[in-house]
Motif scaffolding. Structure first.
Motif, PDB file in Angstrom:
ATOM      1  N   LEU A 198       1.254  -3.984  -2.056  1.00 18.01           N
ATOM      2  CA  LEU A 198       1.498  -4.621  -0.761  1.00 18.01           C
ATOM      3  C   LEU A 198       0.445  -4.289   0.282  1.00 18.01           C
ATOM      4  CD1 LEU A 198       5.331  -4.092  -0.191  1.00 18.01           C
ATOM      5  CD2 LEU A 198       4.158  -6.211  -0.805  1.00 18.01           C
ATOM      6  N   ILE A 199      -0.022  -3.046   0.261  1.00 21.22           N
ATOM      7  CA  ILE A 199      -0.905  -2.603   1.334  1.00 21.22           C
ATOM      8  C   ILE A 199      -2.121  -1.876   0.788  1.00 21.22           C
ATOM      9  CG2 ILE A 199       0.958  -2.413   3.025  1.00 21.22           C
ATOM     10  CD1 ILE A 199       0.915   0.600   2.609  1.00 21.22           C
ATOM     11  N   GLU A 200      -3.137  -1.868   1.612  1.00 20.94           N
ATOM     12  CA  GLU A 200      -4.365  -1.160   1.281  1.00 20.94           C
ATOM     13  C   GLU A 200      -4.211   0.309   1.663  1.00 20.94           C
ATOM     14  OE1 GLU A 200      -9.023  -1.658   2.478  1.00 20.94           O
ATOM     15  OE2 GLU A 200      -7.626  -3.238   3.015  1.00 20.94           O
ATOM     16  N   PHE A 201      -4.804   1.179   0.896  1.00 20.11           N
ATOM     17  CA  PHE A 201      -4.746   2.608   1.184  1.00 20.11           C
ATOM     18  C   PHE A 201      -6.141   3.150   1.474  1.00 20.11           C
ATOM     19  CE2 PHE A 201      -0.524   2.261  -0.388  1.00 20.11           C
ATOM     20  CZ  PHE A 201       0.169   3.242   0.288  1.00 20.11           C
ATOM     21  N   PRO A 202      -6.666   2.812   2.662  1.00 22.38           N
ATOM     22  CA  PRO A 202      -7.947   3.418   3.032  1.00 22.38           C
ATOM     23  C   PRO A 202      -7.757   4.916   3.237  1.00 22.38           C
ATOM     24  CG  PRO A 202      -7.003   2.234   4.892  1.00 22.38           C
ATOM     25  CD  PRO A 202      -6.103   1.989   3.707  1.00 22.38           C
ATOM     26  N   PRO A 203      -8.849   5.669   3.252  1.00 25.75           N
ATOM     27  CA  PRO A 203      -8.728   7.132   3.350  1.00 25.75           C
ATOM     28  C   PRO A 203      -7.921   7.638   4.549  1.00 25.75           C
ATOM     29  CG  PRO A 203     -10.973   6.508   2.831  1.00 25.75           C
ATOM     30  CD  PRO A 203     -10.210   5.233   3.098  1.00 25.75           C
ATOM     31  N   LYS A 204      -7.883   6.895   5.642  1.00 26.58           N
ATOM     32  CA  LYS A 204      -7.176   7.379   6.828  1.00 26.58           C
ATOM     33  C   LYS A 204      -5.671   7.113   6.799  1.00 26.58           C
ATOM     34  CE  LYS A 204     -11.102   7.348   9.898  1.00 26.58           C
ATOM     35  NZ  LYS A 204     -11.666   6.934  11.147  1.00 26.58           N
ATOM     36  N   ARG A 205      -5.178   6.274   5.901  1.00 26.08           N
ATOM     37  CA  ARG A 205      -3.743   5.985   5.850  1.00 26.08           C
ATOM     38  C   ARG A 205      -3.026   7.145   5.162  1.00 26.08           C
ATOM     39  NH1 ARG A 205      -0.948   1.411   6.619  1.00 26.08           N
ATOM     40  NH2 ARG A 205      -2.648   0.016   6.060  1.00 26.08           N
ATOM     41  N   ARG A 206      -2.079   7.731   5.866  1.00 24.41           N
ATOM     42  CA  ARG A 206      -1.303   8.829   5.291  1.00 24.41           C
ATOM     43  C   ARG A 206      -0.173   8.243   4.442  1.00 24.41           C
ATOM     44  NH1 ARG A 206       0.147  12.526  10.330  1.00 24.41           N
ATOM     45  NH2 ARG A 206       0.882  13.932   8.727  1.00 24.41           N
ATOM     46  N   ALA A 253       6.410   6.195   1.023  1.00 24.11           N
ATOM     47  CA  ALA A 253       6.203   5.815   2.414  1.00 24.11           C
ATOM     48  C   ALA A 253       4.733   5.869   2.806  1.00 24.11           C
ATOM     49  CB  ALA A 253       7.009   6.752   3.321  1.00 24.11           C
ATOM     50  N   ALA A 254       4.409   5.081   3.826  1.00 25.31           N
ATOM     51  CA  ALA A 254       3.051   5.061   4.368  1.00 25.31           C
ATOM     52  C   ALA A 254       3.113   4.921   5.882  1.00 25.31           C
ATOM     53  CB  ALA A 254       2.251   3.920   3.761  1.00 25.31           C
ATOM     54  N   GLU A 255       2.140   5.508   6.533  1.00 29.84           N
ATOM     55  CA  GLU A 255       2.040   5.447   7.981  1.00 29.84           C
ATOM     56  C   GLU A 255       1.214   4.218   8.372  1.00 29.84           C
ATOM     57  OE1 GLU A 255       1.194   8.758  11.384  1.00 29.84           O
ATOM     58  OE2 GLU A 255      -0.257   8.674   9.755  1.00 29.84           O
ATOM     59  N   GLU A 256       1.620   3.570   9.462  1.00 33.85           N
ATOM     60  CA  GLU A 256       0.842   2.440   9.960  1.00 33.85           C
ATOM     61  C   GLU A 256      -0.494   2.929  10.502  1.00 33.85           C
ATOM     62  OE1 GLU A 256       3.535  -1.176  11.457  1.00 33.85           O
ATOM     63  OE2 GLU A 256       3.419   0.482  12.887  1.00 33.85           O
ATOM     64  N   LEU A 257      -1.538   2.147  10.260  1.00 35.77           N
ATOM     65  CA  LEU A 257      -2.837   2.429  10.871  1.00 35.77           C
ATOM     66  C   LEU A 257      -2.979   1.638  12.162  1.00 35.77           C
ATOM     67  CD1 LEU A 257      -5.285   2.455   7.839  1.00 35.77           C
ATOM     68  CD2 LEU A 257      -4.458   4.393   9.159  1.00 35.77           C
ATOM     69  N   ILE A 258      -2.500   0.401  12.121  1.00 39.72           N
ATOM     70  CA  ILE A 258      -2.516  -0.490  13.274  1.00 39.72           C
ATOM     71  C   ILE A 258      -1.089  -0.990  13.447  1.00 39.72           C
ATOM     72  CG2 ILE A 258      -3.436  -2.644  14.214  1.00 39.72           C
ATOM     73  CD1 ILE A 258      -5.806  -2.226  12.201  1.00 39.72           C
ATOM     74  N   LYS A 259      -0.577  -0.956  14.668  1.00 42.87           N
ATOM     75  CA  LYS A 259       0.806  -1.365  14.907  1.00 42.87           C
ATOM     76  C   LYS A 259       1.081  -2.718  14.250  1.00 42.87           C
ATOM     77  CE  LYS A 259       4.354  -1.635  18.417  1.00 42.87           C
ATOM     78  NZ  LYS A 259       5.363  -1.149  17.529  1.00 42.87           N
ATOM     79  N   GLY A 260       2.110  -2.741  13.411  1.00 44.16           N
ATOM     80  CA  GLY A 260       2.521  -3.967  12.749  1.00 44.16           C
ATOM     81  C   GLY A 260       1.929  -4.184  11.375  1.00 44.16           C
TER      82      GLY A 260
END
Length: 136
Positions: free
Chosen positions: A34-42, A59-66
């Motif tokens: 579903l989502i990309e996991f760039p190095p900064k995404r926790r 679970a994953a943290e949002e990098l950009i709201k939404g």
């Protein structure tokens, strides 16, 4: 064993595994599709017993709201506070180490009995396993 402090709540979005431990890999695969996991995404694994069985959330943290909310994922808050934890390097070589580390952490008499077992993934090979301890 390390003591760490999470200074502010961490808002994440998750996919719940259909079962534990068998459904965990499938839940990770679904999240990664579903989502990309760039190095900064926790990214996290969040688990605890609920109604007699272990519930596991990827679970994953949002990098950009939404950027995660748009996938209709459920929100979860990892609470701020004091934690104890152990880092596992190259956990993929022996996945059973995660269970062994949590078994060790959960023997601590100061843990928050209403807390969760939290895995914070550090890249693709390392994980920091932690549990929240009671506030005095």
């Amino acid at each position: 064993m390390e003591h760490i402090k999470i200074d502010k709540d961490i808002k994440v979005f998750y996919i719940q595994a259909k079962s534990f431990p068998d459904g965990v890999i499938e839940a990770f695969q679904k999240m990664h599709s579903l989502i990309e996991f760039p190095p900064k995404r926790r990214s996290f694994g969040i688990s605890r017993p609920e109604k007699g069985k272990v519930i596991y959330r990827v679970a994953a943290e949002e990098l950009i709201k939404g950027d995660l909310e748009k996938h209709n994922l459920t929100e979860f808050i990892i609470p701020s506070g004091d934690y104890i934890g152990i880092e596992i390097k190259n956990f993929r070589k022996d996945l059973s180490l995660i269970k062994k580390v949590f078994d060790q952490l959960l023997t601590n008499s100061d843990i928050d009995k209403n807390g969760y077992c939290i895995e914070e993934y550090k890249g693709i090979n390392d994980v920091f396993c932690m549990v929240r301890i009671k506030n005095e």
